[in-house]
Design a protein around this motif. Structure first.
Motif, PDB file in Angstrom:
ATOM      1  N   ARG A 182      32.553  46.767  48.472  1.00 58.22           N
ATOM      2  CA  ARG A 182      33.255  45.806  47.620  1.00 58.22           C
ATOM      3  C   ARG A 182      34.513  46.417  47.009  1.00 58.22           C
ATOM      4  N   ILE A 183      34.430  47.656  46.570  1.00 54.57           N
ATOM      5  CA  ILE A 183      35.598  48.308  45.955  1.00 54.57           C
ATOM      6  C   ILE A 183      36.696  48.525  46.993  1.00 54.57           C
ATOM      7  N   ASP A 184      36.323  48.954  48.195  1.00 56.83           N
ATOM      8  CA  ASP A 184      37.315  49.119  49.267  1.00 56.83           C
ATOM      9  C   ASP A 184      38.020  47.796  49.552  1.00 56.83           C
ATOM     10  N   ARG A 185      37.246  46.717  49.646  1.00 54.78           N
ATOM     11  CA  ARG A 185      37.837  45.402  49.921  1.00 54.78           C
ATOM     12  C   ARG A 185      38.770  44.977  48.785  1.00 54.78           C
ATOM     13  N   ASN A 186      38.373  45.240  47.543  1.00 51.33           N
ATOM     14  CA  ASN A 186      39.244  44.913  46.407  1.00 51.33           C
ATOM     15  C   ASN A 186      40.545  45.703  46.472  1.00 51.33           C
ATOM     16  N   ILE A 187      40.434  46.979  46.777  1.00 53.75           N
ATOM     17  CA  ILE A 187      41.636  47.816  46.910  1.00 53.75           C
ATOM     18  C   ILE A 187      42.546  47.246  47.994  1.00 53.75           C
ATOM     19  N   LEU A 188      41.975  46.908  49.145  1.00 58.11           N
ATOM     20  CA  LEU A 188      42.775  46.379  50.249  1.00 58.11           C
ATOM     21  C   LEU A 188      43.421  45.047  49.893  1.00 58.11           C
ATOM     22  N   MET A 189      42.687  44.168  49.214  1.00 60.72           N
ATOM     23  CA  MET A 189      43.267  42.873  48.837  1.00 60.72           C
ATOM     24  C   MET A 189      44.437  43.063  47.877  1.00 60.72           C
ATOM     25  N   ILE A 190      44.312  43.976  46.930  1.00 62.68           N
ATOM     26  CA  ILE A 190      45.392  44.233  45.977  1.00 62.68           C
ATOM     27  C   ILE A 190      46.592  44.844  46.692  1.00 62.68           C
ATOM     28  N   LEU A 191      46.348  45.847  47.531  1.00 60.36           N
ATOM     29  CA  LEU A 191      47.448  46.515  48.223  1.00 60.36           C
ATOM     30  C   LEU A 191      48.163  45.583  49.194  1.00 60.36           C
ATOM     31  N   GLN A 192      47.460  44.604  49.766  1.00 56.63           N
ATOM     32  CA  GLN A 192      48.124  43.640  50.650  1.00 56.63           C
ATOM     33  C   GLN A 192      49.113  42.772  49.889  1.00 56.63           C
ATOM     34  N   LYS A 193      48.822  42.513  48.629  1.00 56.56           N
ATOM     35  CA  LYS A 193      49.714  41.676  47.820  1.00 56.56           C
ATOM     36  C   LYS A 193      50.853  42.483  47.213  1.00 56.56           C
ATOM     37  N   HIS A 194      50.559  43.754  46.872  1.00 58.13           N
ATOM     38  CA  HIS A 194      51.564  44.582  46.198  1.00 58.13           C
ATOM     39  C   HIS A 194      51.261  46.053  46.481  1.00 58.13           C
ATOM     40  N   ASN A 195      51.799  46.565  47.580  1.00 61.28           N
ATOM     41  CA  ASN A 195      51.452  47.926  47.980  1.00 61.28           C
ATOM     42  C   ASN A 195      52.154  49.012  47.165  1.00 61.28           C
ATOM     43  N   ARG A 196      53.036  48.599  46.269  1.00 60.00           N
ATOM     44  CA  ARG A 196      53.712  49.593  45.430  1.00 60.00           C
ATOM     45  C   ARG A 196      53.080  49.691  44.044  1.00 60.00           C
ATOM     46  N   VAL A 197      51.908  49.109  43.866  1.00 57.81           N
ATOM     47  CA  VAL A 197      51.211  49.189  42.588  1.00 57.81           C
ATOM     48  C   VAL A 197      50.898  50.655  42.283  1.00 57.81           C
ATOM     49  N   ALA A 198      51.080  51.032  41.050  1.00 56.16           N
ATOM     50  CA  ALA A 198      50.782  52.411  40.641  1.00 56.16           C
ATOM     51  C   ALA A 198      49.287  52.671  40.773  1.00 56.16           C
ATOM     52  N   ASN A 199      48.926  53.858  41.199  1.00 55.94           N
ATOM     53  CA  ASN A 199      47.525  54.212  41.375  1.00 55.94           C
ATOM     54  C   ASN A 199      46.727  54.017  40.083  1.00 55.94           C
ATOM     55  N   VAL A 200      47.331  54.314  38.943  1.00 55.61           N
ATOM     56  CA  VAL A 200      46.651  54.142  37.646  1.00 55.61           C
ATOM     57  C   VAL A 200      46.295  52.669  37.441  1.00 55.61           C
ATOM     58  N   ASP A 201      47.229  51.770  37.740  1.00 51.73           N
ATOM     59  CA  ASP A 201      46.974  50.339  37.590  1.00 51.73           C
ATOM     60  C   ASP A 201      45.955  49.837  38.612  1.00 51.73           C
ATOM     61  N   ASP A 241      52.801  50.641  55.650  1.00 55.60           N
ATOM     62  CA  ASP A 241      53.374  50.038  54.453  1.00 55.60           C
ATOM     63  C   ASP A 241      54.784  49.598  54.797  1.00 55.60           C
ATOM     64  N   VAL A 242      55.093  48.337  54.492  1.00 55.81           N
ATOM     65  CA  VAL A 242      56.396  47.794  54.854  1.00 55.81           C
ATOM     66  C   VAL A 242      56.978  46.996  53.703  1.00 55.81           C
ATOM     67  N   SER A 243      58.268  46.757  53.776  1.00 53.56           N
ATOM     68  CA  SER A 243      58.926  45.806  52.887  1.00 53.56           C
ATOM     69  C   SER A 243      59.213  44.574  53.717  1.00 53.56           C
ATOM     70  N   LEU A 244      58.782  43.419  53.252  1.00 56.63           N
ATOM     71  CA  LEU A 244      59.016  42.173  53.978  1.00 56.63           C
ATOM     72  C   LEU A 244      60.401  41.637  53.608  1.00 56.63           C
ATOM     73  N   ILE A 245      61.194  41.382  54.625  1.00 59.98           N
ATOM     74  CA  ILE A 245      62.573  40.955  54.451  1.00 59.98           C
ATOM     75  C   ILE A 245      62.657  39.448  54.663  1.00 59.98           C
ATOM     76  N   ASN A 246      63.411  38.772  53.822  1.00 59.73           N
ATOM     77  CA  ASN A 246      63.654  37.348  54.000  1.00 59.73           C
ATOM     78  C   ASN A 246      64.683  37.191  55.124  1.00 59.73           C
ATOM     79  N   PRO A 247      64.257  36.686  56.305  1.00 63.09           N
ATOM     80  CA  PRO A 247      65.184  36.603  57.435  1.00 63.09           C
ATOM     81  C   PRO A 247      66.426  35.771  57.155  1.00 63.09           C
TER      82      PRO A 247
END
Length: 158
Positions: free
Chosen positions: A5-24, A52-58
């Motif tokens: 469950r914790i791994d899945r939570n981490i993955l869901m958060i990182l998919q939305k915002h992969n630059r989140v600080a590790n502390v947060d 890890d990528v930055s999504l660009i608005n085409p």
């Protein structure tokens, strides 16, 4: 790799915002920062996180036309499929390539600036491939939904 469950939570958060600080991130999933960092490292090394990528608005960078191209190969042979999968990788216009079942064998998502640029792409790639029987092109009029997120809620819970 088994995900809890914790791994899945981490993955869901990182998919939305992969630059989140590790502390947060650690606070949000209920771990100490060192334990969270260890989990993220394990997820990367185990192949659950592949980049890890930055999504660009085409539209803001000028790639305003999206073509959906369905491709039918001349015959149903593994070597022909492999050759196509290898060759399509060299075309930067191709944003996505899927080998599919059904009437067609491959589906491409192609981004270009103009119709003439698309014509140049097909002349320099698809029409040169003698293993392609035919292809069908559609133009996207509007993006209704676009996401790179993988749905994780279906995985068994702990």
């Amino acid at each position: 790799m088994t995900l809890d469950r914790i791994d899945r939570n981490i993955l869901m958060i990182l998919q939305k915002h992969n630059r989140v600080a590790n502390v947060d991130l650690a606070e949000e999933v209920g771990l100490s920062p060192p334990a969270c960092l260890k989990r993220v490292k394990r997820l990367r090394e185990g192949g659950a996180i592949i980049g890890d990528v930055s999504l660009i608005n085409p539209e803001l960078v000028g790639n305003i036309i999206t073509f959906i191209v369905s491709i039918e190969m001349d015959s149903d042979r593994g070597d022909i499929y492999h050759s196509f999968r290898t060759s399509i990788m060299k075309y930067p216009e191709v944003a996505q390539c899927y080998q599919i079942s059904g009437s067609y064998d491959f589906l491409l998502i192609v981004h270009v600036h103009s119709i003439p640029e698309y014509e140049n792409f097909i002349e320099g790639s698809l029409r040169k491939d003698l293993n392609i029987r035919k292809f069908h092109t559609s133009i996207s009029l509007r993006t209704v939904k676009f996401t790179t997120q993988v749905h994780l809620n279906h995985l068994a819970s702990d």
